[in-house]
Design an enzyme around this catalytic site. Sequence first.
Site, PDB file in Angstrom:
ATOM      1  N   GLY A  13     -24.164 -18.883  26.072  1.00  0.00           N
ATOM      2  CA  GLY A  13     -24.858 -19.110  27.111  1.00  0.00           C
ATOM      3  C   GLY A  13     -24.487 -18.693  28.526  1.00  0.00           C
ATOM      4  O   GLY A  13     -24.846 -19.318  29.496  1.00  0.00           O
ATOM      5  N   SER A  14     -23.368 -18.015  28.912  1.00  0.00           N
ATOM      6  CA  SER A  14     -22.748 -17.963  29.944  1.00  0.00           C
ATOM      7  C   SER A  14     -23.934 -16.982  30.805  1.00  0.00           C
ATOM      8  O   SER A  14     -23.828 -17.409  32.123  1.00  0.00           O
ATOM      9  CB  SER A  14     -21.610 -16.975  29.741  1.00  0.00           C
ATOM     10  N   ASN A  15     -24.517 -16.069  30.517  1.00  0.00           N
ATOM     11  CA  ASN A  15     -25.666 -15.553  31.317  1.00  0.00           C
ATOM     12  C   ASN A  15     -26.607 -16.695  31.725  1.00  0.00           C
ATOM     13  O   ASN A  15     -27.227 -16.678  32.630  1.00  0.00           O
ATOM     14  CB  ASN A  15     -26.297 -14.281  30.547  1.00  0.00           C
ATOM     15  N   LEU A  84     -30.505 -13.126  19.109  1.00  0.00           N
ATOM     16  CA  LEU A  84     -30.161 -12.382  18.246  1.00  0.00           C
ATOM     17  C   LEU A  84     -31.371 -11.814  17.319  1.00  0.00           C
ATOM     18  O   LEU A  84     -31.018 -11.357  16.142  1.00  0.00           O
ATOM     19  CB  LEU A  84     -28.952 -12.788  17.616  1.00  0.00           C
ATOM     20  N   ILE A  87     -37.894  -9.856  18.617  1.00  0.00           N
ATOM     21  CA  ILE A  87     -39.058 -10.531  18.996  1.00  0.00           C
ATOM     22  C   ILE A  87     -40.259  -9.799  18.379  1.00  0.00           C
ATOM     23  O   ILE A  87     -40.349  -8.749  18.216  1.00  0.00           O
ATOM     24  CB  ILE A  87     -39.217 -10.180  20.657  1.00  0.00           C
ATOM     25  N   ASN A 101     -34.622  -8.088  28.525  1.00  0.00           N
ATOM     26  CA  ASN A 101     -33.449  -8.216  27.815  1.00  0.00           C
ATOM     27  C   ASN A 101     -32.198  -7.755  28.559  1.00  0.00           C
ATOM     28  O   ASN A 101     -32.370  -6.515  29.298  1.00  0.00           O
ATOM     29  CB  ASN A 101     -33.603  -7.645  26.477  1.00  0.00           C
ATOM     30  N   HIS A 103     -28.430  -5.900  27.447  1.00  0.00           N
ATOM     31  CA  HIS A 103     -27.930  -5.180  26.664  1.00  0.00           C
ATOM     32  C   HIS A 103     -26.239  -4.793  27.101  1.00  0.00           C
ATOM     33  O   HIS A 103     -26.466  -4.418  28.185  1.00  0.00           O
ATOM     34  CB  HIS A 103     -28.331  -4.050  26.065  1.00  0.00           C
ATOM     35  N   ASP A 144     -33.846  -2.617  21.931  1.00  0.00           N
ATOM     36  CA  ASP A 144     -33.286  -1.810  22.887  1.00  0.00           C
ATOM     37  C   ASP A 144     -33.914  -0.591  23.125  1.00  0.00           C
ATOM     38  O   ASP A 144     -33.282   0.563  23.405  1.00  0.00           O
ATOM     39  CB  ASP A 144     -31.757  -1.497  22.467  1.00  0.00           C
ATOM     40  N   GLU A 173     -22.707  -8.655  34.111  1.00  0.00           N
ATOM     41  CA  GLU A 173     -23.820  -9.317  33.557  1.00  0.00           C
ATOM     42  C   GLU A 173     -24.100 -10.352  34.512  1.00  0.00           C
ATOM     43  O   GLU A 173     -25.153 -10.322  35.157  1.00  0.00           O
ATOM     44  CB  GLU A 173     -23.830  -9.674  32.172  1.00  0.00           C
TER      45      GLU A 173
HETATM   46  N1  LIG Z   1     -38.490  -6.489  19.762  1.00  0.00           N
HETATM   47  C1  LIG Z   1     -37.091  -6.745  20.264  1.00  0.00           C
HETATM   48  N2  LIG Z   1     -36.582  -7.940  20.280  1.00  0.00           N
HETATM   49  C2  LIG Z   1     -35.149  -7.843  20.596  1.00  0.00           C
HETATM   50  C3  LIG Z   1     -34.599  -6.908  21.579  1.00  0.00           C
HETATM   51  C4  LIG Z   1     -35.439  -5.807  21.807  1.00  0.00           C
HETATM   52  O1  LIG Z   1     -35.145  -4.663  22.683  1.00  0.00           O
HETATM   53  N3  LIG Z   1     -36.798  -5.713  21.233  1.00  0.00           N
HETATM   54  N4  LIG Z   1     -33.394  -7.085  21.829  1.00  0.00           N
HETATM   55  C5  LIG Z   1     -32.578  -7.896  21.298  1.00  0.00           C
HETATM   56  C6  LIG Z   1     -31.269  -8.167  21.846  1.00  0.00           C
HETATM   57  N5  LIG Z   1     -30.272  -7.167  21.157  1.00  0.00           N
HETATM   58  C7  LIG Z   1     -29.702  -6.109  21.880  1.00  0.00           C
HETATM   59  O2  LIG Z   1     -29.851  -6.093  23.090  1.00  0.00           O
HETATM   60  C8  LIG Z   1     -30.072  -7.195  19.852  1.00  0.00           C
HETATM   61  C9  LIG Z   1     -29.973  -8.445  19.195  1.00  0.00           C
HETATM   62  C10 LIG Z   1     -29.716  -8.275  17.839  1.00  0.00           C
HETATM   63  C11 LIG Z   1     -29.584  -7.449  16.900  1.00  0.00           C
HETATM   64  C12 LIG Z   1     -29.434  -7.415  15.661  1.00  0.00           C
HETATM   65  O3  LIG Z   1     -29.207  -6.422  14.977  1.00  0.00           O
HETATM   66  N6  LIG Z   1     -29.851  -8.580  15.188  1.00  0.00           N
HETATM   67  C13 LIG Z   1     -29.496  -8.887  13.587  1.00  0.00           C
HETATM   68  C14 LIG Z   1     -29.547 -10.284  13.339  1.00  0.00           C
HETATM   69  C15 LIG Z   1     -28.495 -10.964  13.873  1.00  0.00           C
HETATM   70  C16 LIG Z   1     -28.575 -12.584  13.452  1.00  0.00           C
HETATM   71  O4  LIG Z   1     -29.612 -12.953  12.780  1.00  0.00           O
HETATM   72  O5  LIG Z   1     -27.505 -13.161  13.701  1.00  0.00           O
HETATM   73  C17 LIG Z   1     -30.898  -8.176  12.701  1.00  0.00           C
HETATM   74  O6  LIG Z   1     -31.869  -7.863  13.182  1.00  0.00           O
HETATM   75  O7  LIG Z   1     -30.324  -7.813  11.558  1.00  0.00           O
HETATM   76  C18 LIG Z   1     -30.030  -6.207  17.391  1.00  0.00           C
HETATM   77  C19 LIG Z   1     -30.140  -5.991  19.141  1.00  0.00           C
HETATM   78  C20 LIG Z   1     -33.266  -9.285  20.932  1.00  0.00           C
HETATM   79  N7  LIG Z   1     -34.523  -9.003  20.579  1.00  0.00           N
HETATM   80  N1  LIG Z   2     -27.548  -6.789  21.863  1.00  0.00           N
HETATM   81  C1  LIG Z   2     -27.785  -8.010  22.437  1.00  0.00           C
HETATM   82  C2  LIG Z   2     -26.420  -8.570  23.016  1.00  0.00           C
HETATM   83  O1  LIG Z   2     -25.593  -8.131  22.614  1.00  0.00           O
HETATM   84  N2  LIG Z   2     -26.347  -9.432  24.065  1.00  0.00           N
HETATM   85  C3  LIG Z   2     -25.074  -9.666  24.405  1.00  0.00           C
HETATM   86  O2  LIG Z   2     -24.824 -11.337  24.067  1.00  0.00           O
HETATM   87  C4  LIG Z   2     -24.163 -11.774  25.186  1.00  0.00           C
HETATM   88  C5  LIG Z   2     -24.434 -13.150  25.182  1.00  0.00           C
HETATM   89  O3  LIG Z   2     -23.414 -13.718  26.086  1.00  0.00           O
HETATM   90  P1  LIG Z   2     -23.517 -15.221  26.616  1.00  0.00           P
HETATM   91  O4  LIG Z   2     -24.058 -16.138  25.474  1.00  0.00           O
HETATM   92  O5  LIG Z   2     -22.361 -15.616  27.094  1.00  0.00           O
HETATM   93  O6  LIG Z   2     -24.707 -15.105  27.576  1.00  0.00           O
HETATM   94  C6  LIG Z   2     -24.076 -10.715  26.308  1.00  0.00           C
HETATM   95  O7  LIG Z   2     -22.977 -10.020  26.510  1.00  0.00           O
HETATM   96  C7  LIG Z   2     -25.362 -10.111  26.156  1.00  0.00           C
HETATM   97  O8  LIG Z   2     -25.273  -8.764  26.640  1.00  0.00           O
END
Ligand SMILES: Nc1nc2c(c(=O)[nH]1)N[C@@H](CN(C=O)c1ccc(C(=O)N[C@@H](CCC(=O)O)C(=O)O)cc1)CN2
Ligand SMILES: NCC(=O)N[C@@H]1O[C@H](COP(=O)([O-])[O-])[C@@H](O)[C@H]1O
Length: 194
Positions: A13-15, A84, A87, A101, A103, A144, A173
């Site tokens: 949660g730093s962001n 993670l 959506i 989001n 990334h 993404d 970030e």
């Molecule tokens: N519809 C969307 N949902 C989310 C997006 C998006 O762009 N469109 N961004 C993600 C955040 N993210 C990258 O920025 C990201 C997060 C997680 C994954 C991923 O592979 N997750 C795993 C499950 C991991 C877990 O449950 O611990 C998976 O889907 O198998 C990829 C990219 C947030 N949602």
């Molecule tokens: N693809 C999604 C992803 O990797 N997001 C990344 O998770 C971290 C969360 O840090 P935080 O919990 O300290 O904010 C951040 O670095 C963010 O870019």
Amino acid sequence: MQTNLTIFASGTGSNAQKIIEYFKAHPSISVGLIVCNNPAAGVLDIARDNNIDTLIIERNRFFQGDAYLPELKDTDIIILAGFLWKIPGALIRAFPDKIINIHPALLPKYGGKGMYGSNVHKAVLENQEKESGITIHLVDEEYDHGRHLFQAKCAVNREDCADRLAQRIHLLEHKHFAKVIEDYVKELQATSLQ
Ligand SMILES: Nc1nc2c(c(=O)[nH]1)N[C@@H](CN(C=O)c1ccc(C(=O)N[C@@H](CCC(=O)O)C(=O)O)cc1)CN2
Ligand SMILES: NCC(=O)N[C@@H]1O[C@H](COP(=O)([O-])[O-])[C@@H](O)[C@H]1O
């Protein structure tokens, strides 16, 4: 016109912390809710320390149910800050162009399923990239893939490990995310007034 942000996060949660701090005394934007899919996540302590309501979500209702839309009735903009799960379409349709989001890489490279956290930095290092950075983008039904709002770059050094690169990315970030959110909200507010 007041804009209510809901932050979705799964981890430290730093962001979220930086966003909360940035909007603490803001005249028209506030953080009203933290949504989390991990009851042990550090972001929940940050929410409690800042007297912000929290909602713990569970997988089936999020993906097969109503996507928690009733609990999001007071939300104007959703911010994904290390969330993670993908959506679902129901939530994207309820918040068109209103889910943002961050990334930890320069999309379109190093995005998609499996590309989160240190997985991203390890891939960048394995490919011996000379630079990395962050991408802040709107969210659509793919990972993404949405419209980019902002990108910033940083160097990748030969001696970097994933943790060292992650630290450099976090600095970017924390410097940019809240301001990019504010600028986008102002853009939406101006459009709605026209
Ligand atoms: N519809 C969307 N949902 C989310 C997006 C998006 O762009 N469109 N961004 C993600 C955040 N993210 C990258 O920025 C990201 C997060 C997680 C994954 C991923 O592979 N997750 C795993 C499950 C991991 C877990 O449950 O611990 C998976 O889907 O198998 C990829 C990219 C947030 N949602
Ligand atoms: N693809 C999604 C992803 O990797 N997001 C990344 O998770 C971290 C969360 O840090 P935080 O919990 O300290 O904010 C951040 O670095 C963010 O870019």
